[in-house]
Design an enzyme around this catalytic site. Sequence first.
Site, PDB file in Angstrom:
ATOM      1  CD  GLU A  57      -3.002  -1.316   2.244  1.00 11.11           C
ATOM      2  OE1 GLU A  57      -2.603  -0.735   3.413  1.00 11.11           O
ATOM      3  OE2 GLU A  57      -3.959  -1.990   2.365  1.00 11.11           O
ATOM      4  CD  GLU A 112       5.592 -21.321  11.173  1.00 11.21           C
ATOM      5  OE1 GLU A 112       5.535 -21.252  12.589  1.00 11.21           O
ATOM      6  OE2 GLU A 112       4.544 -20.732  10.599  1.00 11.21           O
TER       7      GLU A 112
END
Length: 271
Positions: free
Chosen positions: A77, A108
């Site tokens: 953004e 992960e």
Amino acid sequence: MITENSSHYDNLEKMTVHELLTNINNEDKTVPLAVEKAIPQIETLVTEIVKRMREGGRLFYIGAGTSGRLGIVDASECPPTYGVSPDLVVGLIAGGDRAIRSAVEHAEDDPEQAWKDLQLYHIDATDTLIGIAASGRTPYVIGGLQQAREAGLLTGCIVCNPGSAVAQAAEFPVEVVVGPEFVTGSTRMKSGTAQKLVLNMISTSVMIQLGRVKGNKMVDMQLTNHKLKIRAANMVMSETGVSRERAEELLAKFGNVRSAILNSGLNLDEY
């Protein structure tokens, strides 16, 4: 080892929809208060980030699952909102882009992978790395922070448990302790909300400090749709007093609000 605290509520399946929504909302109300307690840590981290970025450094986020996705959202953004390069703020997720939509098994768990992922961006000591991990024990994030810190990068983190391994690995940790989730262990809830709030605070504060906001307006935003073009024209009209037609002409020629105002012929040099 950090354990998951049990929810303040039980027998969730017996609650009515109204009870579920009310109780979730009650839990959510506690999150901004937890963030407020962490403002001194956030302030220190933002101040250090701005120093690096003013010298040409970039900001990277790493995380797994929801944490990684939130970092990607925040990074993605920045270009349309503030007109910066997509390379200035970058979000990386364990498992790569496929993990944005689907879980990637064991992604992960590799403490070496984050640093490998970062090498694709020719990362160096001018850059900042923020690890995002609700539990504070994600190996992908811990390893990435440790190696980044050894390489001289500025390191920070956003975690939702106190005294975590991720916080220990970061030079400037941000610990937002939100307490038990409504659904035990579902860290996409309060923890995710807290992480999103802190990410908003970090990126917005950094961009304002870097001069990407004038007054309270996004003068460098990208004009990527009709709504934003109208907003931009209104901003140019408000600041310069020109007609809508002239504002639209200036925006079409110069590409953003700041440039349109600077080239309006009205000697508004402070932009």
